[in-house]
Design a protein around this motif. Structure first.
Motif, PDB file in Angstrom:
ATOM      1  N   HIS A 130       5.582  -8.768 -12.185  1.00 39.23           N
ATOM      2  CA  HIS A 130       6.605  -8.320 -11.516  1.00 39.23           C
ATOM      3  C   HIS A 130       6.533  -6.696 -11.353  1.00 39.23           C
ATOM      4  O   HIS A 130       5.691  -6.238 -12.205  1.00 39.23           O
ATOM      5  N   ARG A 131       7.266  -6.147 -10.399  1.00 40.81           N
ATOM      6  CA  ARG A 131       7.294  -4.770 -10.546  1.00 40.81           C
ATOM      7  C   ARG A 131       8.803  -4.280 -10.061  1.00 40.81           C
ATOM      8  O   ARG A 131       9.630  -4.885  -9.696  1.00 40.81           O
ATOM      9  N   ILE A 132       8.985  -3.091 -10.472  1.00 37.45           N
ATOM     10  CA  ILE A 132      10.386  -2.275 -10.030  1.00 37.45           C
ATOM     11  C   ILE A 132       9.762  -1.002  -9.247  1.00 37.45           C
ATOM     12  O   ILE A 132       8.596  -0.506  -9.545  1.00 37.45           O
ATOM     13  N   ASP A 133      10.703  -0.475  -8.185  1.00 42.10           N
ATOM     14  CA  ASP A 133      10.186   0.715  -7.603  1.00 42.10           C
ATOM     15  C   ASP A 133       9.830   2.025  -8.380  1.00 42.10           C
ATOM     16  O   ASP A 133      10.455   2.024  -9.614  1.00 42.10           O
ATOM     17  N   MET A 157       7.940   7.066 -11.886  1.00 40.90           N
ATOM     18  CA  MET A 157       6.874   6.431 -12.366  1.00 40.90           C
ATOM     19  C   MET A 157       6.485   5.184 -11.353  1.00 40.90           C
ATOM     20  O   MET A 157       7.094   4.355 -11.333  1.00 40.90           O
ATOM     21  N   VAL A 158       5.463   5.676 -10.878  1.00 40.15           N
ATOM     22  CA  VAL A 158       4.651   4.422  -9.894  1.00 40.15           C
ATOM     23  C   VAL A 158       4.210   3.355 -11.065  1.00 40.15           C
ATOM     24  O   VAL A 158       3.550   3.657 -11.828  1.00 40.15           O
ATOM     25  N   VAL A 159       4.463   2.095 -10.596  1.00 41.20           N
ATOM     26  CA  VAL A 159       3.906   1.122 -11.684  1.00 41.20           C
ATOM     27  C   VAL A 159       2.601   0.802 -11.529  1.00 41.20           C
ATOM     28  O   VAL A 159       1.769   0.692 -12.775  1.00 41.20           O
ATOM     29  N   HIS A 160       1.827   0.694 -10.332  1.00 38.41           N
ATOM     30  CA  HIS A 160       0.441   0.341 -10.195  1.00 38.41           C
ATOM     31  C   HIS A 160      -0.419   1.240  -9.192  1.00 38.41           C
ATOM     32  O   HIS A 160       0.259   1.627  -8.159  1.00 38.41           O
ATOM     33  N   PRO A 161      -1.467   1.492  -9.358  1.00 36.09           N
ATOM     34  CA  PRO A 161      -2.248   2.490  -8.642  1.00 36.09           C
ATOM     35  C   PRO A 161      -2.361   1.929  -7.128  1.00 36.09           C
ATOM     36  O   PRO A 161      -2.457   0.978  -7.051  1.00 36.09           O
ATOM     37  N   GLY A 162      -2.301   2.940  -6.035  1.00 35.87           N
ATOM     38  CA  GLY A 162      -2.246   2.313  -4.796  1.00 35.87           C
ATOM     39  C   GLY A 162      -2.295   3.698  -3.862  1.00 35.87           C
ATOM     40  O   GLY A 162      -2.895   4.695  -4.443  1.00 35.87           O
ATOM     41  N   ASP A 219       0.788  -1.242  -0.120  1.00 37.70           N
ATOM     42  CA  ASP A 219      -0.021  -0.211  -0.112  1.00 37.70           C
ATOM     43  C   ASP A 219       0.978   1.238  -0.147  1.00 37.70           C
ATOM     44  O   ASP A 219       0.358   2.321  -0.251  1.00 37.70           O
ATOM     45  N   PHE A 220       2.028   1.209   0.426  1.00 33.62           N
ATOM     46  CA  PHE A 220       2.894   2.506   0.634  1.00 33.62           C
ATOM     47  C   PHE A 220       3.345   2.970  -0.965  1.00 33.62           C
ATOM     48  O   PHE A 220       3.528   2.127  -1.677  1.00 33.62           O
ATOM     49  N   SER A 221       3.518   4.326  -1.068  1.00 30.63           N
ATOM     50  CA  SER A 221       3.559   4.842  -2.177  1.00 30.63           C
ATOM     51  C   SER A 221       4.979   4.798  -2.869  1.00 30.63           C
ATOM     52  O   SER A 221       5.230   4.891  -3.792  1.00 30.63           O
ATOM     53  N   ALA A 222       5.912   4.319  -1.808  1.00 33.15           N
ATOM     54  CA  ALA A 222       7.187   4.159  -2.380  1.00 33.15           C
ATOM     55  C   ALA A 222       7.559   2.980  -3.407  1.00 33.15           C
ATOM     56  O   ALA A 222       8.514   2.911  -3.989  1.00 33.15           O
ATOM     57  N   GLY A 223       6.542   2.339  -3.450  1.00 33.88           N
ATOM     58  CA  GLY A 223       6.656   1.135  -4.377  1.00 33.88           C
ATOM     59  C   GLY A 223       7.599  -0.006  -3.882  1.00 33.88           C
ATOM     60  O   GLY A 223       8.057  -0.090  -2.586  1.00 33.88           O
ATOM     61  N   THR A 224       7.620  -0.958  -4.698  1.00 42.60           N
ATOM     62  CA  THR A 224       8.673  -2.056  -4.460  1.00 42.60           C
ATOM     63  C   THR A 224       9.647  -2.473  -5.645  1.00 42.60           C
ATOM     64  O   THR A 224       9.430  -1.685  -6.629  1.00 42.60           O
ATOM     65  N   ASP A 225      10.544  -2.966  -5.172  1.00 41.87           N
ATOM     66  CA  ASP A 225      11.840  -3.157  -6.073  1.00 41.87           C
ATOM     67  C   ASP A 225      11.480  -4.398  -6.981  1.00 41.87           C
ATOM     68  O   ASP A 225      11.789  -3.977  -8.286  1.00 41.87           O
ATOM     69  N   SER A 226      11.352  -5.586  -6.426  1.00 42.71           N
ATOM     70  CA  SER A 226      10.995  -6.591  -7.638  1.00 42.71           C
ATOM     71  C   SER A 226      10.676  -7.543  -6.724  1.00 42.71           C
ATOM     72  O   SER A 226      11.163  -8.778  -6.454  1.00 42.71           O
ATOM     73  N   ASN A 227       9.167  -7.456  -6.237  1.00 39.98           N
ATOM     74  CA  ASN A 227       8.940  -8.640  -5.369  1.00 39.98           C
ATOM     75  C   ASN A 227       8.443 -10.005  -6.375  1.00 39.98           C
ATOM     76  O   ASN A 227       7.274  -9.468  -6.998  1.00 39.98           O
ATOM     77  N   ASP A 228       8.905 -11.051  -6.447  1.00 41.32           N
ATOM     78  CA  ASP A 228       8.469 -11.993  -7.481  1.00 41.32           C
ATOM     79  C   ASP A 228       7.824 -13.082  -6.734  1.00 41.32           C
ATOM     80  O   ASP A 228       7.673 -14.118  -7.526  1.00 41.32           O
ATOM     81  N   GLU A 229       7.363 -13.127  -5.664  1.00 34.03           N
ATOM     82  CA  GLU A 229       6.696 -14.366  -4.938  1.00 34.03           C
ATOM     83  C   GLU A 229       5.275 -14.204  -5.468  1.00 34.03           C
ATOM     84  O   GLU A 229       4.356 -13.706  -4.937  1.00 34.03           O
ATOM     85  N   LEU A 230       5.129 -14.636  -6.894  1.00 30.92           N
ATOM     86  CA  LEU A 230       3.803 -14.442  -7.443  1.00 30.92           C
ATOM     87  C   LEU A 230       3.014 -15.681  -7.345  1.00 30.92           C
ATOM     88  O   LEU A 230       1.914 -15.863  -7.787  1.00 30.92           O
ATOM     89  N   TYR A 231       3.483 -16.768  -6.926  1.00 26.84           N
ATOM     90  CA  TYR A 231       2.927 -17.935  -6.683  1.00 26.84           C
ATOM     91  C   TYR A 231       3.018 -18.489  -5.283  1.00 26.84           C
ATOM     92  O   TYR A 231       3.897 -18.328  -4.713  1.00 26.84           O
ATOM     93  N   GLN A 232       2.038 -19.236  -4.786  1.00 24.96           N
ATOM     94  CA  GLN A 232       2.127 -19.503  -3.507  1.00 24.96           C
ATOM     95  C   GLN A 232       2.303 -21.339  -3.843  1.00 24.96           C
ATOM     96  O   GLN A 232       1.657 -21.894  -5.048  1.00 24.96           O
ATOM     97  N   LYS A 233       2.904 -21.832  -2.810  1.00 30.37           N
ATOM     98  CA  LYS A 233       3.013 -23.555  -3.230  1.00 30.37           C
ATOM     99  C   LYS A 233       2.222 -24.244  -1.748  1.00 30.37           C
ATOM    100  O   LYS A 233       2.569 -23.932  -0.784  1.00 30.37           O
TER     101      LYS A 233
END
Length: 352
Positions: free
Chosen positions: A161-164, A121-126, A11-25
């Motif tokens: 994925h995203r970058i900050d 540039m922020v990647v995704h609205p939040g 939720d925070f506006s600073a964004g994230t660097d590259s959080n790639d935990e896109l799947y759960q096992k």
């Protein structure tokens, strides 16, 4: 327009660097006395809200393994067996308003879109960034590509994925459900190739090395992340670095991610005593190395003005193309602000 994301957003506006935990096992183990039972029916009884069709599709897409092997929907379980199910993390869907914002598109075809994101540039609205993001720009771009697309018929678009916000460089988005599944799993399996260029404080002792330390949210300041070398908090994280050029008080390095945790490079470089240049989250926005002289302080301030964000750029991105199954690699040049600050340090070093 519906934008589908393969992981939950911070939720925070600073964004994230590259959080790639896109799947759960999810792991299930059958009992010793398990009678022969079809795997699709077995999973239907254990996964809340799952339908037989969805489970069979997951099996078909090789997202279900029994004792490490792929199986068919009619496979019958018996005895003690381990079942592993990969699933996305309850994708978040948001209504996105298309906005006419310029995009630097490095490559595009029917399955993927590669964007060279500009810093700031922020990647995704939040929270704090309801619009003006890269995803808003992508929505508009899709409409311009196909005039027949309306607000009601805009396709689903996948962020894998995203970058900050203040990191520049390459980002891949999936244009089909098939591409999203394929890319998200590649990120989960750590098979995506990524190289970053960073300017860090200090003169690294070794020409190359590997940083291994878990990365997780700071226990007190939740917007920050921290390295936990004992592994008692956070998730495992591995960063390989190589020195490209030395400038005495700062060093230009290449970082290769083996894992992709939030703020991983920024946290790992701080952990070894070399925070990223002008990283205001992790202590790089002040003089970390150098002299106490006013002239030097002014020089550093001028450098901060040239590159008013952490000096980090996602330079290369490689993966197996979801449609062709061929390995593809994309490269992007350093942006002007980083080029300028590197050249300024280069000249400063040559005069010293």
């Amino acid at each position: 327009m519906i934008i589908k994301e393969a992981d939950a957003l911070d939720d925070f506006s600073a964004g994230t660097d590259s959080n790639d935990e896109l799947y759960q096992k999810f792991v299930y183990k059958t009992d010793k006395g398990q009678e022969p039972f079809r795997i699709d029916k077995y999973l239907m009884n254990r996964i809340e809200g799952a339908t037989r069709n969805k489970i069979q599709q997951a099996i078909h897409n090789k997202m279900v393994l029994v004792d490490g092997r792929e199986v068919k929907p009619n496979y019958k379980l018996k005895g003690i067996q381990e079942i592993v199910v990969f699933t996305d993390m309850a994708p978040e869907e948001s209504e996105i308003v298309p906005e006419n914002i310029p995009l630097n598109i490095a490559y595009e075809d029917a399955a993927v879109l590669i964007v060279n994101k500009v810093p700031g540039m922020v990647v995704h609205p939040g929270s704090g960034n309801p619009n003006g993001t890269l995803i808003n720009a992508v929505a508009y771009h899709l409409q311009q590509e196909n005039a027949a697309i309306t607000e009601e018929t805009l396709p689903r678009f996948g962020m894998v994925h995203r970058i900050d916000k203040n990191t520049s460089g390459l980002l891949v988005l999936a244009k089909t459900e098939k591409a999203m599944r394929s890319l998200a799993k590649q990120f989960f399996d750590h098979t995506v190739s990524r190289k970053y260029i960073a300017l860090v404080w200090g003169d690294l002792e070794e020409d190359e090395g590997t940083i291994i330390a878990h990365v997780g949210r700071h226990l007190r300041f939740r917007k920050l992340f921290e390295a936990y070398p004992e592994g008692d908090h956070g998730k495992d994280a591995i960063t390989h670095y190589k020195v490209l050029e030395r400038f005495g008080y700062v060093t230009l390095v290449q970082c290769i991610l083996e894992t992709g945790r939030t703020h991983q490079i920024r946290v790992h470089m701080k952990y070894i005593g070399h925070p990223l240049f002008n990283d205001d989250f992790y202590g790089g926005d002040k003089i970390v190395k150098g002299t106490v002289y006013t002239k030097y302080r002014q020089f550093v301030e001028n450098c901060f003005a040239l590159c008013p964000r952490q000096a980090l750029h996602a330079k290369t991105l490689g993966f197996v193309h979801p449609d062709t199954n061929e390995e593809v690699l994309f490269d992007s040049p350093l942006p002007g602000d980083m080029e300028a600050v590197i050249e300024k340090w280069r000249k400063y070093t040559s005069r010293a």
